[in-house]
Scaffold this active site. Structure first.
Site, short mmCIF file in Angstrom:
data_model
loop_
_atom_site.label_atom_id
_atom_site.label_comp_id
_atom_site.label_asym_id
_atom_site.label_seq_id
_atom_site.Cartn_x
_atom_site.Cartn_y
_atom_site.Cartn_z
N ARG A 55 0.85 -1.20 0.00
CA ARG A 55 0.00 0.00 0.00
C ARG A 55 0.89 1.25 0.00
NH1 ARG A 55 -1.65 1.12 4.85
NH2 ARG A 55 -2.77 -0.85 5.14
N TYR A 107 -14.97 20.08 -13.29
CA TYR A 107 -15.38 18.70 -13.54
C TYR A 107 -16.51 18.37 -12.54
CZ TYR A 107 -15.13 13.63 -13.47
OH TYR A 107 -15.45 12.30 -13.52
N ASP A 179 -5.66 21.48 -11.40
CA ASP A 179 -6.08 20.28 -12.11
C ASP A 179 -5.65 20.44 -13.57
OD1 ASP A 179 -7.41 18.29 -13.52
OD2 ASP A 179 -9.25 18.41 -12.31
N LYS A 204 -7.07 10.01 -18.23
CA LYS A 204 -7.31 10.71 -19.48
C LYS A 204 -6.06 10.69 -20.37
CE LYS A 204 -11.12 11.38 -17.21
NZ LYS A 204 -11.40 12.56 -16.40
C1 PLP Z 1 -11.93 12.81 -15.10
C2 PLP Z 1 -11.55 14.03 -14.39
C3 PLP Z 1 -11.35 14.02 -13.01
C4 PLP Z 1 -11.57 12.79 -12.16
O1 PLP Z 1 -10.64 11.80 -12.45
P1 PLP Z 1 -10.98 10.21 -12.32
O2 PLP Z 1 -9.73 9.57 -12.77
O3 PLP Z 1 -12.15 9.97 -13.22
O4 PLP Z 1 -11.30 9.96 -10.90
C5 PLP Z 1 -10.95 15.22 -12.40
N1 PLP Z 1 -10.77 16.35 -13.12
C6 PLP Z 1 -10.96 16.38 -14.46
C7 PLP Z 1 -10.74 17.65 -15.20
C8 PLP Z 1 -11.37 15.23 -15.14
O5 PLP Z 1 -11.57 15.28 -16.45
#
Ligand code: PLP
Length: 388
Positions: A55, A107, A179, A204
């Site tokens: 972990r 998001y 982000d 992504k």
């Molecule tokens: C998809 C996304 C998230 C969340 O990420 P996950 O991997 O789906 O938990 C956060 N911020 C943005 C801009 C996203 O596109």
């Protein structure tokens, strides 16, 4: 190439392929093995090779963390089981009574976590239009501990000036987290613009192949890293070694994929702009985008994310359009090699109340494209036939 400071001078593509990785010492295998193990044998109690329990640490994950850190030009990388898991760790740095200033176009899952999970714990969130730094300045007070910025924003492609956010954060002695999911480290490096923490939904562009859910944080400060790592190890949102390996593999082509995402994105944006049925279009590469100059200043290129509305559209006609594509697939998520179309109001942003989302343009008529790396002629033809 584990030492990120040594890889700083190397180009992005070279770092994407090599950073954090070395041939396996026991066999010479060039690829980092998938260390599919939960524990590590100790020579005597407490005496181990740097790995105690998985972990806390796993060698495949460590290679990935160092690679992502090198791509952001940061010192420390920490990977989580999802993007939300990584954001959750940042908010866990706060205490009841603390306040956060964040954007009004986020998001959907971020908005949901802030309002549904952490507001009941006594953390207060201010949602402001961050494209004007004055709004952020005005929302900061003595309880503010964090500015959380997402840029480009999802799905209306607002561009937030990261350097301006950093000035406000530094002047008030608070943290700035960005982000960076939509831009990827290929297009934008927030730490270099003064951010304290960069967050990625690795799911992504970094993974890039729509086969992994993962998150990551990158930071320079040793103490901040220690706190974040403590939260990961204590709360357990750690990703597995197989997924870490898949992302290491995906990263090796990040620079190539991003070049094509940007090229295809520009062609698709231009096609949509010239199409008689298209009404609004959101893409930061257009000179008439309200934040185009900021995008030009802080991003290397404009990416493959585009949102648009069509003229005289209803919810039904928008649903029909979203379902008439052959190459674009109707799905949530983004950043993979394949092109996707998404209806934010009912899919990715369904957790945001209608009145809130419509204030920032997330109307029932809005569609969002994640332009993939297919042949551009096929993508344009698909848009032509669907809009026709
Ligand atoms: C998809 C996304 C998230 C969340 O990420 P996950 O991997 O789906 O938990 C956060 N911020 C943005 C801009 C996203 O596109």
């Amino acid at each position: 190439m584990a030492d990120n400071h040594k890889t700083e001078s190397l180009g992005f593509g070279t770092r994407a392929i090599h950073a954090g990785q070395h041939p396996d010492p026991s066999t010479g295998a060039i690829m980092t093995p998938i260390y599919q193990t939960s524990t590590y044998v100790q020579e005597s109690p407490g005496k181990n090779k740097g790995y105690g329990y998985a972990r806390g640490k796993n060698p495949t994950r460590v290679a990935l963390e160092n690679c992502i850190a090198a791509l952001e030009g940061g010192k420390h990388g920490v990977c989580f089981s999802s993007g939300m898991g990584s954001m959750d760790a940042v908010i866990k740095l706060l205490k009841p009574g603390d306040e956060v200033v964040t954007g009004d176009d986020l998001y959907g899952g971020s908005y949901r976590m802030f309002t549904k999970i952490y507001e009941p714990y006594g953390i207060k969130f201010h949602f402001v239009n961050m494209t004007n730094p004055e709004n952020v300045k005005n929302a900061v007070n003595k309880n503010t501990k964090l500015i959380w910025a997402e840029t480009p924003t999802n799905p209306t492609m607002q561009i937030i000036d990261i350097a301006a956010m950093s000035q406000i954060a530094k002047a008030n002695n608070i943290l700035l987290a960005v982000d960076n999911t939509f831009a990827s480290p290929y297009l934008q490096n927030p730490l270099k613009l003064g951010a304290d923490i960069v967050m990625h939904s690795v799911t992504k562009y970094l993974g890039g192949h729509s086969d992994v859910v993962m998150g990551a944080l990158v930071m320079n400060d040793d103490q901040l890293h220690e706190k974040i790592y403590f939260i990961l190890n204590s709360c357990g949102a750690n990703p597995g070694p197989m997924d870490s390996w898949l992302v290491l593999r995906g990263l090796k082509t990040l620079h190539l994929r991003m070049e094509r995402h940007c090229y295809n994105g520009k062609k698709v944006a231009e096609f949509l702009k010239a199409h008689p049925k298209v009404d609004k279009i959101y893409w930061p590469g257009f000179t008439d985008h309200p934040n185009h100059e900021v995008a030009k200043k802080q991003m290397k290129d404009f990416g493959g994310m585009i949102s648009f509305t069509t003229k005289n559209a209803t919810l039904e006609s928008t649903f029909k359009l979203a379902s008439s594509f052959n190459v674009f697939s109707l799905a949530e998520s983004l950043g993979g090699v394949e092109s996707l179309i998404n209806h934010p109001a009912t899919m990715t942003h369904a957790s945001i109340p209608k009145a809130e989302r419509e204030k920032v343009g997330v109307v029932d008529q809005l569609l969002r494209l994640s332009v993939g790396v297919e042949d551009i002629e096929d993508l344009i033809e698909d848009l032509r036939q669907a809009l026709g």
